[in-house]
Design a protein around this motif. Structure first.
Motif, mmCIF file in Angstrom:
data_model
loop_
_atom_site.group_PDB
_atom_site.id
_atom_site.type_symbol
_atom_site.label_atom_id
_atom_site.label_comp_id
_atom_site.label_asym_id
_atom_site.label_seq_id
_atom_site.Cartn_x
_atom_site.Cartn_y
_atom_site.Cartn_z
ATOM 1 N N PHE A 190 0.842 -1.197 0.000
ATOM 2 C CA PHE A 190 0.000 0.000 0.000
ATOM 3 C C PHE A 190 0.877 1.247 0.000
ATOM 4 O O PHE A 190 1.736 1.409 0.872
ATOM 5 N N ILE A 191 0.636 2.130 -0.973
ATOM 6 C CA ILE A 191 1.402 3.371 -1.094
ATOM 7 C C ILE A 191 0.431 4.547 -1.147
ATOM 8 O O ILE A 191 -0.534 4.540 -1.916
ATOM 9 N N GLY A 192 0.708 5.571 -0.343
ATOM 10 C CA GLY A 192 -0.195 6.703 -0.228
ATOM 11 C C GLY A 192 -0.024 7.744 -1.320
ATOM 12 O O GLY A 192 0.840 7.629 -2.195
ATOM 13 N N PRO A 193 -0.842 8.796 -1.276
ATOM 14 C CA PRO A 193 -0.751 9.889 -2.248
ATOM 15 C C PRO A 193 0.360 10.864 -1.870
ATOM 16 O O PRO A 193 1.171 10.580 -0.976
ATOM 17 N N GLU A 194 0.371 12.029 -2.521
ATOM 18 C CA GLU A 194 1.443 13.000 -2.268
ATOM 19 C C GLU A 194 1.532 13.404 -0.793
ATOM 20 O O GLU A 194 2.625 13.623 -0.276
ATOM 21 N N GLY A 195 0.417 13.477 -0.099
ATOM 22 C CA GLY A 195 0.437 13.861 1.311
ATOM 23 C C GLY A 195 0.575 12.705 2.276
ATOM 24 O O GLY A 195 0.572 12.901 3.494
ATOM 25 N N GLY A 196 0.690 11.486 1.753
ATOM 26 C CA GLY A 196 0.839 10.316 2.601
ATOM 27 C C GLY A 196 -0.483 9.860 3.206
ATOM 28 O O GLY A 196 -1.545 10.438 2.969
ATOM 29 N N PHE A 197 -0.417 8.803 3.993
ATOM 30 C CA PHE A 197 -1.586 8.315 4.714
ATOM 31 C C PHE A 197 -1.746 9.082 6.023
ATOM 32 O O PHE A 197 -0.765 9.526 6.626
ATOM 33 N N THR A 198 -2.977 9.220 6.488
ATOM 34 C CA THR A 198 -3.223 9.833 7.788
ATOM 35 C C THR A 198 -2.978 8.803 8.892
ATOM 36 O O THR A 198 -2.967 7.588 8.650
ATOM 37 N N SER A 199 -2.819 9.300 10.118
ATOM 38 C CA SER A 199 -2.642 8.393 11.260
ATOM 39 C C SER A 199 -3.859 7.495 11.437
ATOM 40 O O SER A 199 -3.729 6.313 11.787
ATOM 41 N N ALA A 200 -5.050 8.040 11.172
ATOM 42 C CA ALA A 200 -6.266 7.239 11.287
ATOM 43 C C ALA A 200 -6.268 6.109 10.262
ATOM 44 O O ALA A 200 -6.716 4.984 10.557
ATOM 45 N N GLU A 201 -5.784 6.378 9.060
ATOM 46 C CA GLU A 201 -5.718 5.328 8.042
ATOM 47 C C GLU A 201 -4.722 4.245 8.437
ATOM 48 O O GLU A 201 -4.966 3.050 8.203
ATOM 49 N N ILE A 202 -3.613 4.636 9.027
ATOM 50 C CA ILE A 202 -2.637 3.643 9.472
ATOM 51 C C ILE A 202 -3.245 2.759 10.554
ATOM 52 O O ILE A 202 -3.070 1.525 10.553
ATOM 53 N N GLU A 203 -3.983 3.347 11.477
ATOM 54 C CA GLU A 203 -4.622 2.554 12.528
ATOM 55 C C GLU A 203 -5.658 1.602 11.943
ATOM 56 O O GLU A 203 -5.775 0.445 12.375
ATOM 57 N N LEU A 204 -6.419 2.079 10.964
ATOM 58 C CA LEU A 204 -7.388 1.208 10.301
ATOM 59 C C LEU A 204 -6.675 0.053 9.609
ATOM 60 O O LEU A 204 -7.106 -1.109 9.700
ATOM 61 N N ALA A 205 -5.584 0.366 8.915
ATOM 62 C CA ALA A 205 -4.832 -0.679 8.218
ATOM 63 C C ALA A 205 -4.315 -1.724 9.205
ATOM 64 O O ALA A 205 -4.416 -2.936 8.961
ATOM 65 N N ARG A 206 -3.777 -1.275 10.312
ATOM 66 C CA ARG A 206 -3.270 -2.217 11.320
ATOM 67 C C ARG A 206 -4.388 -3.099 11.864
ATOM 68 O O ARG A 206 -4.188 -4.299 12.096
ATOM 69 N N SER A 207 -5.567 -2.512 12.059
ATOM 70 C CA SER A 207 -6.690 -3.294 12.580
ATOM 71 C C SER A 207 -7.145 -4.360 11.590
ATOM 72 O O SER A 207 -7.781 -5.347 11.979
ATOM 73 N N CYS A 208 -6.822 -4.165 10.309
ATOM 74 C CA CYS A 208 -7.164 -5.146 9.268
ATOM 75 C C CYS A 208 -6.041 -6.147 9.028
ATOM 76 O O CYS A 208 -6.144 -6.988 8.122
ATOM 77 N N GLY A 209 -4.961 -6.045 9.802
ATOM 78 C CA GLY A 209 -3.873 -7.004 9.682
ATOM 79 C C GLY A 209 -2.687 -6.547 8.866
ATOM 80 O O GLY A 209 -1.731 -7.313 8.692
ATOM 81 N N ARG A 221 9.197 10.153 -2.639
ATOM 82 C CA ARG A 221 8.019 10.679 -3.316
ATOM 83 C C ARG A 221 6.997 9.565 -3.512
ATOM 84 O O ARG A 221 7.330 8.379 -3.547
ATOM 85 N N ALA A 222 5.741 9.980 -3.677
ATOM 86 C CA ALA A 222 4.656 9.005 -3.788
ATOM 87 C C ALA A 222 4.835 8.089 -4.995
ATOM 88 O O ALA A 222 4.462 6.915 -4.951
ATOM 89 N N GLU A 223 5.388 8.610 -6.090
ATOM 90 C CA GLU A 223 5.578 7.783 -7.278
ATOM 91 C C GLU A 223 6.855 6.955 -7.215
ATOM 92 O O GLU A 223 7.096 6.111 -8.086
ATOM 93 N N THR A 224 7.682 7.176 -6.200
ATOM 94 C CA THR A 224 8.937 6.446 -6.051
ATOM 95 C C THR A 224 8.845 5.345 -5.005
ATOM 96 O O THR A 224 9.445 4.278 -5.159
ATOM 97 N N ALA A 225 8.080 5.585 -3.945
ATOM 98 C CA ALA A 225 8.078 4.687 -2.790
ATOM 99 C C ALA A 225 7.683 3.260 -3.154
ATOM 100 O O ALA A 225 8.318 2.292 -2.718
ATOM 101 N N GLY A 226 6.630 3.099 -3.950
ATOM 102 C CA GLY A 226 6.177 1.760 -4.301
ATOM 103 C C GLY A 226 7.189 1.001 -5.131
ATOM 104 O O GLY A 226 7.372 -0.213 -4.961
ATOM 105 N N LEU A 227 7.861 1.709 -6.035
ATOM 106 C CA LEU A 227 8.865 1.063 -6.879
ATOM 107 C C LEU A 227 10.069 0.632 -6.060
ATOM 108 O O LEU A 227 10.621 -0.457 -6.262
ATOM 109 N N VAL A 228 10.483 1.483 -5.115
ATOM 110 C CA VAL A 228 11.604 1.124 -4.239
ATOM 111 C C VAL A 228 11.236 -0.079 -3.381
ATOM 112 O O VAL A 228 11.998 -1.049 -3.271
#
Length: 241
Positions: A190-209, A221-228
């Motif tokens: 999972f890779i976020g947009p230019e502003g990244g994920f919010t803390s609430a989204e990270i908590e939701l993601a963790r709750s889903c495993g 950068r958002a277009e670099t992170a996933g490729l790296v």
């Protein structure tokens, strides 16, 4: 040799018929002639060495000289859930991600996305970019391009080992997460947009495993992170290098 993905209906007993767009490319762009050979792929993991025979204006026909398994597909399947990006940045991700060996792309709508959802025309362009990159890089299958998903839906349906790089993560690196799962055959990234994920989204993601991981001290950068991250994952499991 030039490579082309063709639909199942293009294959006949011992022969292949190239539809008009590919026929035009063979004749007018590549200027190939009868007797020249190309590689044709059926998107099921097989490739065919084809000798061109009939060079018509509407279609080109070739004779299958050899059928063999394609060697360009990684054994590890990475699904990249990439948040929508501004401009043509997502096109860059699709192109380079296909070259690397990513198996599927899922456009993602998250809280900080600025870009709007893709139109049908945009999806068509994205599929052409994926196909061209797959042909150029020697892939044996076209990576899947899934419909747009909202972040909560994607978190609940992510297959395999699910990872979400986050700049605020201090407890686990990507390498540590991979070392905990040595036999993984499928990874969701999972890779976020230019502003990244919010803390609430990270908590939701963790709750889903999902496992939140760090990619290091530098902010990508958002277009670099996933490729790296995909490169590191493929290398870790022996699919690169």
């Amino acid at each position: 040799m030039h490579r082309f993905f063709l639909a199942p209906e293009c294959f006949g007993p011992g022969s292949v018929t190239f539809p008009t767009p590919q026929a035009r490319q063979l004749r007018q762009v590549l200027r190939l002639q009868a007797g020249d050979q190309v590689i044709v792929l059926d998107n099921s993991g097989w490739e065919y060495r084809v000798e061109l025979e009939e060079m018509g204006k509407a279609a080109v026909r070739g004779i299958i000289r050899e059928r063999r398994p394609s060697r360009g597909e990684p054994g590890l399947k990475i699904t990249l859930f990439q948040a929508l990006l501004k401009g043509d940045r997502l096109e860059f991700v699709l192109h380079k991600g296909t070259e690397l060996g990513i198996a599927a792309f899922v456009p993602l709508r998250s809280q900080r996305c600025i870009a709007q959802g893709p139109t049908p025309a945009k999806y068509g362009r994205w599929r052409r970019i994926i196909a061209e990159a797959a042909e150029q890089s020697g892939r044996g299958r076209l990576p899947a391009l899934e419909p747009l998903q909202d972040f909560p839906q994607a978190c609940r349906s992510a297959p395999g080992l699910a990872l979400i790089p986050w700049e605020g993560e201090r407890g686990m690196s990507l390498r540590q997460a991979l070392e905990k799962c040595p036999g993984s055959k499928q990874v969701s990234l999972f890779i976020g947009p230019e502003g990244g994920f919010t803390s609430a989204e990270i908590e939701l993601a963790r709750s889903c495993g999902l496992l939140s991981v760090s990619l290091g001290e530098r902010i990508l950068r958002a277009e670099t992170a996933g490729l790296v991250a995909a490169t590191v994952i493929l290398y870790h499991y022996g699919e690169l290098g």
